[in-house]
Design an enzyme around this catalytic site. Structure first.
Site, PDB file in Angstrom:
ATOM      1  N   GLU A  21      -0.596 -28.642 -32.638  1.00  0.00           N
ATOM      2  CA  GLU A  21       0.069 -27.869 -31.581  1.00  0.00           C
ATOM      3  C   GLU A  21       1.505 -28.365 -31.432  1.00  0.00           C
ATOM      4  OE1 GLU A  21      -2.046 -28.386 -27.899  1.00  0.00           O
ATOM      5  OE2 GLU A  21      -0.441 -27.472 -26.705  1.00  0.00           O
ATOM      6  N   HIS A  31       5.309 -27.826 -29.372  1.00  0.00           N
ATOM      7  CA  HIS A  31       6.135 -27.234 -28.316  1.00  0.00           C
ATOM      8  C   HIS A  31       7.560 -27.714 -28.486  1.00  0.00           C
ATOM      9  CE1 HIS A  31       2.660 -25.653 -26.302  1.00  0.00           C
ATOM     10  NE2 HIS A  31       2.070 -26.813 -26.521  1.00  0.00           N
ATOM     11  N   PRO A  42       3.795 -15.730 -27.677  1.00  0.00           N
ATOM     12  CA  PRO A  42       4.677 -14.853 -26.908  1.00  0.00           C
ATOM     13  C   PRO A  42       6.043 -15.443 -26.608  1.00  0.00           C
ATOM     14  CG  PRO A  42       2.472 -14.825 -25.969  1.00  0.00           C
ATOM     15  CD  PRO A  42       2.470 -15.866 -27.063  1.00  0.00           C
ATOM     16  N   ALA A  69       3.302 -19.496 -23.767  1.00  0.00           N
ATOM     17  CA  ALA A  69       2.604 -19.649 -22.476  1.00  0.00           C
ATOM     18  C   ALA A  69       1.079 -19.535 -22.607  1.00  0.00           C
ATOM     19  CB  ALA A  69       3.128 -18.631 -21.472  1.00  0.00           C
ATOM     20  N   ARG A 106       8.192 -30.612 -17.149  1.00  0.00           N
ATOM     21  CA  ARG A 106       8.760 -29.356 -16.649  1.00  0.00           C
ATOM     22  C   ARG A 106       7.934 -28.936 -15.429  1.00  0.00           C
ATOM     23  NH1 ARG A 106       9.486 -25.047 -21.286  1.00  0.00           N
ATOM     24  NH2 ARG A 106      10.584 -24.037 -19.561  1.00  0.00           N
ATOM     25  N   TYR A 139      15.149 -24.598 -25.141  1.00  0.00           N
ATOM     26  CA  TYR A 139      14.499 -24.247 -26.407  1.00  0.00           C
ATOM     27  C   TYR A 139      15.389 -24.416 -27.643  1.00  0.00           C
ATOM     28  CZ  TYR A 139      10.967 -22.386 -23.265  1.00  0.00           C
ATOM     29  OH  TYR A 139      10.005 -22.264 -22.285  1.00  0.00           O
ATOM     30  N   ASN A 188       2.501 -22.866 -32.085  1.00  0.00           N
ATOM     31  CA  ASN A 188       3.141 -22.965 -30.780  1.00  0.00           C
ATOM     32  C   ASN A 188       2.654 -21.743 -30.008  1.00  0.00           C
ATOM     33  OD1 ASN A 188       4.671 -22.923 -28.503  1.00  0.00           O
ATOM     34  ND2 ASN A 188       6.618 -23.325 -29.533  1.00  0.00           N
TER      35      ASN A 188
END
Ligand code: DQA
Length: 148
Positions: free
Chosen positions: A97, A99, A9, A76, A106, A22, A73
């Site tokens: 995985e 990110h 998402p 959330a 964060r 990002y 990725n």
């Protein structure tokens, strides 16, 4: 050799989302860079993005039988996507995985990944290059020791 690259998402908004977190690149640009790297490595990459957990699961169920590995990725969903986790486990494929940001530095809730325990590697905080590192790592490993 086919590798699935799955984006969860809000990753369709890359290039518009907070660029200080990002990065500047759009998802289309990242996918194009991945396909270029895949060509250099002699593997096929199939990319997919959805804002819906069920669509991500459908994609994994439909594609995993003809693929050798998954780079994901989960956005959330990383932090609570248990049905996505189940689909990844059921695929029986090696998972890396990725990110873009460093989820460990964060908000506190981002530091928990439900996917991490089943992932062979987790690459965080390297921006779009994290996907390339993941592709090189997974391809190298698969070529050294084909899993199926
Ligand atoms: C993300 C980190 C997640 O916490 C966030 O919800 C995202 C993107 C990343 O790539 O840094 O959507 O997975």
């Amino acid at each position: 050799m086919k590798i699935l690259v799955i984006h969860g998402p809000n990753l369709n908004m890359l290039g518009k989302r907070d660029k200080s977190i990002y990065g500047e690149k759009t998802l289309g640009e990242i996918d194009a860079l991945l396909k270029k790297e895949a060509q250099a490595l002699g593997v096929e990459v199939v990319t997919f993005q959805s804002n819906h957990e069920g669509s991500l699961i459908d994609f994994i169920q439909e594609q995993s039988h003809s693929a050798q590995g998954i780079i994901i990725n989960p956005g959330a969903l990383t932090h609570y996507g248990l049905s996505l986790l189940d689909a990844l486990v059921d695929s029986k494929l090696p998972v890396i995985e990725v990110h873009l940001s460093d989820i460990y530095h964060r908000e506190e809730w981002r530091a928990k990944s439900v996917i991490a325990p089943i992932a062979e590697n987790q690459i965080v905080g390297s921006g779009w290059r994290g996907y390339i590192i993941a592709l090189q790592t997974l391809t190298g490993r698969l070529k050294a020791k084909p899993s199926r």
